[in-house]
Write a protein that holds these residues in place. Structure first.
Motif, PDB file in Angstrom:
ATOM      1  N   MET A   7       0.852  -1.195   0.000  1.00 26.18           N
ATOM      2  CA  MET A   7       0.000   0.000   0.000  1.00 26.18           C
ATOM      3  C   MET A   7       0.883   1.238   0.000  1.00 26.18           C
ATOM      4  SD  MET A   7      -3.176  -1.107   2.488  1.00 26.18           S
ATOM      5  CE  MET A   7      -4.388  -0.013   1.729  1.00 26.18           C
ATOM      6  N   GLU A   8       0.333   2.303  -0.594  1.00 25.74           N
ATOM      7  CA  GLU A   8       1.116   3.532  -0.701  1.00 25.74           C
ATOM      8  C   GLU A   8       0.826   4.466   0.464  1.00 25.74           C
ATOM      9  OE1 GLU A   8       0.284   5.807  -4.221  1.00 25.74           O
ATOM     10  OE2 GLU A   8       1.714   7.383  -3.648  1.00 25.74           O
ATOM     11  N   VAL A   9       1.878   5.006   1.044  1.00 28.22           N
ATOM     12  CA  VAL A   9       1.714   5.980   2.124  1.00 28.22           C
ATOM     13  C   VAL A   9       1.270   7.306   1.505  1.00 28.22           C
ATOM     14  CG1 VAL A   9       2.876   7.248   3.981  1.00 28.22           C
ATOM     15  CG2 VAL A   9       3.536   4.877   3.479  1.00 28.22           C
ATOM     16  N   LEU A  10       0.106   7.806   1.930  1.00 30.39           N
ATOM     17  CA  LEU A  10      -0.344   9.112   1.436  1.00 30.39           C
ATOM     18  C   LEU A  10       0.038  10.207   2.416  1.00 30.39           C
ATOM     19  CD1 LEU A  10      -3.948   8.580  -0.019  1.00 30.39           C
ATOM     20  CD2 LEU A  10      -1.752   8.540  -1.203  1.00 30.39           C
ATOM     21  N   ASN A  11       0.038   9.838   3.701  1.00 34.16           N
ATOM     22  CA  ASN A  11       0.247  10.834   4.745  1.00 34.16           C
ATOM     23  C   ASN A  11       0.742  10.120   5.999  1.00 34.16           C
ATOM     24  OD1 ASN A  11       0.087  13.068   6.383  1.00 34.16           O
ATOM     25  ND2 ASN A  11      -1.984  13.624   5.734  1.00 34.16           N
ATOM     26  N   ASN A  12       1.610  10.751   6.728  1.00 38.22           N
ATOM     27  CA  ASN A  12       2.150  10.139   7.956  1.00 38.22           C
ATOM     28  C   ASN A  12       2.534  11.283   8.870  1.00 38.22           C
ATOM     29  OD1 ASN A  12       3.078   8.112   9.668  1.00 38.22           O
ATOM     30  ND2 ASN A  12       5.110   8.030   8.704  1.00 38.22           N
ATOM     31  N   ARG A  13       1.666  11.584   9.846  1.00 36.41           N
ATOM     32  CA  ARG A  13       1.900  12.816  10.619  1.00 36.41           C
ATOM     33  C   ARG A  13       1.710  12.585  12.110  1.00 36.41           C
ATOM     34  NH1 ARG A  13      -3.072  15.771  11.730  1.00 36.41           N
ATOM     35  NH2 ARG A  13      -4.781  14.354  11.296  1.00 36.41           N
ATOM     36  N   PRO A  14       2.471  13.316  12.923  1.00 34.50           N
ATOM     37  CA  PRO A  14       2.266  13.218  14.370  1.00 34.50           C
ATOM     38  C   PRO A  14       0.945  13.875  14.766  1.00 34.50           C
ATOM     39  CG  PRO A  14       3.993  14.826  13.860  1.00 34.50           C
ATOM     40  CD  PRO A  14       3.556  14.238  12.560  1.00 34.50           C
ATOM     41  N   ILE A  15       0.151  13.195  15.593  1.00 29.76           N
ATOM     42  CA  ILE A  15      -1.112  13.783  16.046  1.00 29.76           C
ATOM     43  C   ILE A  15      -1.134  13.957  17.563  1.00 29.76           C
ATOM     44  CG2 ILE A  15      -2.518  13.005  14.088  1.00 29.76           C
ATOM     45  CD1 ILE A  15      -3.470  10.674  15.908  1.00 29.76           C
ATOM     46  N   ALA A  16      -0.139  13.402  18.238  1.00 30.25           N
ATOM     47  CA  ALA A  16      -0.017  13.568  19.693  1.00 30.25           C
ATOM     48  C   ALA A  16       1.412  13.151  20.056  1.00 30.25           C
ATOM     49  CB  ALA A  16      -1.039  12.712  20.426  1.00 30.25           C
ATOM     50  N   LEU A  17       1.712  13.175  21.342  1.00 27.79           N
ATOM     51  CA  LEU A  17       3.064  12.835  21.807  1.00 27.79           C
ATOM     52  C   LEU A  17       3.469  11.435  21.327  1.00 27.79           C
ATOM     53  CD1 LEU A  17       5.425  13.750  23.702  1.00 27.79           C
ATOM     54  CD2 LEU A  17       4.262  12.449  25.506  1.00 27.79           C
ATOM     55  N   ASP A  18       4.533  11.362  20.508  1.00 28.57           N
ATOM     56  CA  ASP A  18       5.041  10.081  19.980  1.00 28.57           C
ATOM     57  C   ASP A  18       3.981   9.280  19.225  1.00 28.57           C
ATOM     58  OD1 ASP A  18       7.526  10.572  21.133  1.00 28.57           O
ATOM     59  OD2 ASP A  18       6.987   9.560  23.004  1.00 28.57           O
ATOM     60  N   GLY A  87       4.334   8.410  -0.654  1.00 30.65           N
ATOM     61  CA  GLY A  87       4.912   7.787  -1.846  1.00 30.65           C
ATOM     62  C   GLY A  87       5.595   6.471  -1.537  1.00 30.65           C
ATOM     63  N   ASN A  88       6.036   6.289  -0.285  1.00 27.55           N
ATOM     64  CA  ASN A  88       6.647   5.004   0.109  1.00 27.55           C
ATOM     65  C   ASN A  88       5.589   3.899   0.058  1.00 27.55           C
ATOM     66  OD1 ASN A  88       8.909   6.197   2.746  1.00 27.55           O
ATOM     67  ND2 ASN A  88       9.024   6.340   0.547  1.00 27.55           N
ATOM     68  N   GLN A  89       6.068   2.664  -0.145  1.00 26.61           N
ATOM     69  CA  GLN A  89       5.165   1.519  -0.158  1.00 26.61           C
ATOM     70  C   GLN A  89       5.393   0.699   1.119  1.00 26.61           C
ATOM     71  OE1 GLN A  89       3.319   0.405  -3.234  1.00 26.61           O
ATOM     72  NE2 GLN A  89       3.684   2.517  -3.870  1.00 26.61           N
ATOM     73  N   ILE A  90       4.310   0.271   1.728  1.00 28.03           N
ATOM     74  CA  ILE A  90       4.414  -0.588   2.912  1.00 28.03           C
ATOM     75  C   ILE A  90       3.595  -1.842   2.664  1.00 28.03           C
ATOM     76  CG2 ILE A  90       3.818  -0.813   5.369  1.00 28.03           C
ATOM     77  CD1 ILE A  90       4.654   2.031   5.755  1.00 28.03           C
ATOM     78  N   HIS A  91       4.215  -2.999   2.960  1.00 27.16           N
ATOM     79  CA  HIS A  91       3.491  -4.248   2.701  1.00 27.16           C
ATOM     80  C   HIS A  91       2.517  -4.546   3.833  1.00 27.16           C
ATOM     81  CE1 HIS A  91       2.591  -8.502   1.974  1.00 27.16           C
ATOM     82  NE2 HIS A  91       2.719  -8.137   0.714  1.00 27.16           N
ATOM     83  N   VAL A  92       1.267  -4.753   3.448  1.00 26.57           N
ATOM     84  CA  VAL A  92       0.205  -4.957   4.428  1.00 26.57           C
ATOM     85  C   VAL A  92      -0.426  -6.337   4.228  1.00 26.57           C
ATOM     86  CG1 VAL A  92      -2.030  -4.125   5.257  1.00 26.57           C
ATOM     87  CG2 VAL A  92      -0.304  -2.490   4.456  1.00 26.57           C
ATOM     88  N   LEU A  93      -0.525  -7.065   5.308  1.00 25.08           N
ATOM     89  CA  LEU A  93      -1.235  -8.338   5.329  1.00 25.08           C
ATOM     90  C   LEU A  93      -2.523  -8.052   6.105  1.00 25.08           C
ATOM     91  CD1 LEU A  93      -0.386 -11.280   4.515  1.00 25.08           C
ATOM     92  CD2 LEU A  93       0.353 -11.581   6.872  1.00 25.08           C
ATOM     93  N   GLY A  94      -3.663  -8.371   5.492  1.00 24.22           N
ATOM     94  CA  GLY A  94      -4.884  -8.093   6.240  1.00 24.22           C
ATOM     95  C   GLY A  94      -6.037  -7.738   5.331  1.00 24.22           C
ATOM     96  N   PRO A  95      -7.160  -7.334   5.890  1.00 19.18           N
ATOM     97  CA  PRO A  95      -7.372  -7.218   7.334  1.00 19.18           C
ATOM     98  C   PRO A  95      -7.465  -8.595   7.981  1.00 19.18           C
ATOM     99  CG  PRO A  95      -9.423  -6.855   6.146  1.00 19.18           C
ATOM    100  CD  PRO A  95      -8.354  -7.018   5.110  1.00 19.18           C
TER     101      PRO A  95
END
Lengths: 257, 302
Positions: A7-18, A87-95
């Motif tokens: 799956m392609e990463v569209l967004n990856n952002r901090p929303i709280a502490l760590d 843009g990075n791709q991450i391999h996902v097994l699931g759901p």
């Protein structure tokens, strides 16, 4: 049915502490209809990290074919995830696994009880439940900086925030404010919290979602098991990754000797 | 295309790849991902005399290029396995290897007697190397005399060839291999996991509830290769090699070290399709390094 995808990463952002919210895009999202299921994510290149990381589904947009996951940076694996760029791709097994039962649930007053990074699956669940039910969210966090998704839960119904140190919302534990007059509850969070919640709401029907270090994530390796409460149960245990991670609150033992 | 056939005692393999015991359950879960008929063989999860729940959780922890596990031989017991799990495996045209474990010689003998009679079982893998149970397991696998005695007793009752699964947690692997060979083992399976630990910095205690666990994955591959090589120099006995295999190149390395066939364990967790993927790429990989068959590659190592 599709079982895995890069799956392609569209967004990856901090929303709280760590704590990060990652949005992934791909056809696989179409199969993510059941709240409470999890995605098993491959970490890094090759076989340096031999174990995937199970992360619960926080939200799905079927039209856009996107899924949101929320995770806390704790070790090497989640640190790697936090560095993923659009843009990075991450391999996902699931759901994978069995999620929260929502079919035929209507006209009920329902608690969504979450603790820390146990909160995310309750959002996707709440969105589905809120259509036909009255939802009250009770969410506990360690401190003010750790709080996330408060406004999103407020759109679903009454939302109470508690913090351990009182730096935001009410000071205390989720169990401090729970009342037994509810019809149904769904809970996800640390084992200690789940145990306390099931005791406090002993007379209320409920479901809990368990977390455990997993191996294969498909039910073959017996790494993530928990005991059942019924001494006459044929197997005596449940596989968290396959039979769960969601169980009827009274079906599984929530404390370890 | 390179010939992948391998013939070993009790096991006529269409290719030398089999999932390792404990990493594949009894096959059901992986059958949802691919046709198990593609596999050379399947080594099913350890069977004991009675049902075992296993160890408390956490039972696994990641390590650099590896993992620790301490499942503790959780299984429904040999009778339930025969009744509930083996019928499912009958529908596949794949030799099944039963991994046998126990706390006492009597238990090993009882389990072997029962399971080796089942038509679907083509060979026994004698588990004398599980590091995660208090009684039995590795106790039998670290003393040559004890291992030999157990092998002898199991051989007396087994209706199928017996492959003894060796523990790497010994000073002299060749001494162990010779002891079980002299006691009548039909083959060896090596290596099981290496005992290891990790600590949780926040809780300041071991991550694994059992405290220690068995280390597996690519991290142990060099040790597996070295031990197989040493044993191969000393013995002609068939060897099923394992320890961190993740690719067809790894398989070629194990064949060169002296293994006759290989098992893939930990890699199934990261990639459920690893076994069929390795089988698919093996012919080209063998040819790339100048071999026309698995057999030819295996003999090159001698």
């Amino acid at each position: 049915m599709m079982k895995e995808q890069w799956m392609e990463v569209l967004n990856n952002r901090p929303i709280a502490l760590d704590t990060y919210e990652m949005t992934l895009h791909g056809k696989l999202a179409s199969s993510m209809t059941q709240p409470g299921q999890f995605l098993h994510l491959k970490i890094g290149d090759g076989f340096r990290h031999v174990l995937r990381r199970p992360l619960s589904i926080a939200d799905v947009d079927q039209e856009d074919q996107t899924v949101k996951i929320i995770y806390k940076v704790i070790g090497e694996g989640t640190k790697w995830l936090s560095q993923a760029k659009p843009g990075n791709q991450i391999h996902v097994l699931g759901p994978r696994g069995h999620g929260f039962p929502v079919e035929n649930v209507a006209d009920q007053h329902i608690y969504l009880i979450g603790g820390g990074v146990g909160v995310p699956p309750l959002y996707y669940l709440g969105k589905q439940l809120a259509e036909n039910n009255r939802v009250t969210a009770v969410l506990g966090f360690q401190t003010k900086d750790a709080v996330f998704y408060e406004e999103k839960f407020q759109e679903l119904g009454e939302t109470m925030i508690l913090t351990d140190d009182g730096s935001y919302g009410k000071r205390g534990l989720v169990t401090d404010v729970l009342e037994s007059k509810m019809d149904l509850y769904y809970s996800c969070g640390p084992l200690g919290m789940l145990h306390a919640v099931t005791r406090k709401l002993n007379d209320v029907k409920g479901y809990v979602s368990l977390e455990e270090r997993m191996g294969c994530g498909i039910g073959a390796c017996f790494a993530c098991v928990c005991k059942t409460t019924d001494p006459n149960d044929e197997r005596g245990y449940r596989k968290i990754c396959k039979d769960g991670p969601v169980f009827p609150a009274k079906e599984v033992v929530l404390w370890q000797i | 295309m390179a010939d992948l056939n391998v013939s070993l005692p009790g096991l006529n393999l269409k290719n030398p790849i089999m999932p390792a015991s404990g990493c594949f359950g009894f096959g059901r879960e992986f059958s949802e991902f691919y046709d198990l008929n593609q596999l050379g063989a399947i080594v099913i999860k350890a069977a004991t005399g009675e049902a075992r729940y296993g160890n408390p959780t956490p039972r696994v922890a990641e390590t650099p290029s590896g993992m620790l596990n301490a499942i503790g031989l959780q299984n429904p017991g040999v009778d339930q396995i025969i009744e509930k799990e083996l019928p499912f495996l009958e529908s596949f045209d794949v030799p099944i290897v039963a991994n046998v474990a126990g706390s006492t010689v009597e238990e090993y003998v009882e389990v072997t007697e029962k399971i080796s009679r089942h038509p679907v079982i083509q060979a026994i893998e004698l588990n004398i190397s599980c590091p995660n149970v208090k009684e039995g397991g590795i106790q039998f696998g670290t003393d040559p005399k004890t291992a030999a005695h157990l092998t002898e007793k199991v051989k007396e009752v087994s209706e199928k060839p017996v492959y003894v699964k060796l523990s790497p947690n010994v000073t002299d692997i060749v001494e162990m291999a010779k002891a079980v060979a002299d006691a009548g083992a039909d083959g060896l399976s090596m290596i099981n996991t290496l005992t290891g630990m990790r600590f949780d910095l926040h809780k300041k205690r071991p991550i694994i509830a059992n405290e220690t666990g068995g280390l597996s994955g690519p991290a142990i591959k060099p040790i597996a290769l070295r031990m197989i090589y040493q044993v191969r120099q000393a013995l002609d006995l068939p060897i099923i090699g394992m320890g961190g295999i993740t690719s067809a190149e790894d398989v070629v390395e194990f064949l060169l070290a002296g293994a006759d066939a290989v098992a893939i364990g930990t890699a199934n967790f990261l990639d459920p399709y690893i076994c069929p993927n390795v089988i698919e790429s093996l012919p080209n990989t063998l040819e790339k390094y100048g071999f026309s068959s698995v057999q030819e590659c295996r003999l090159k190592g001698e």
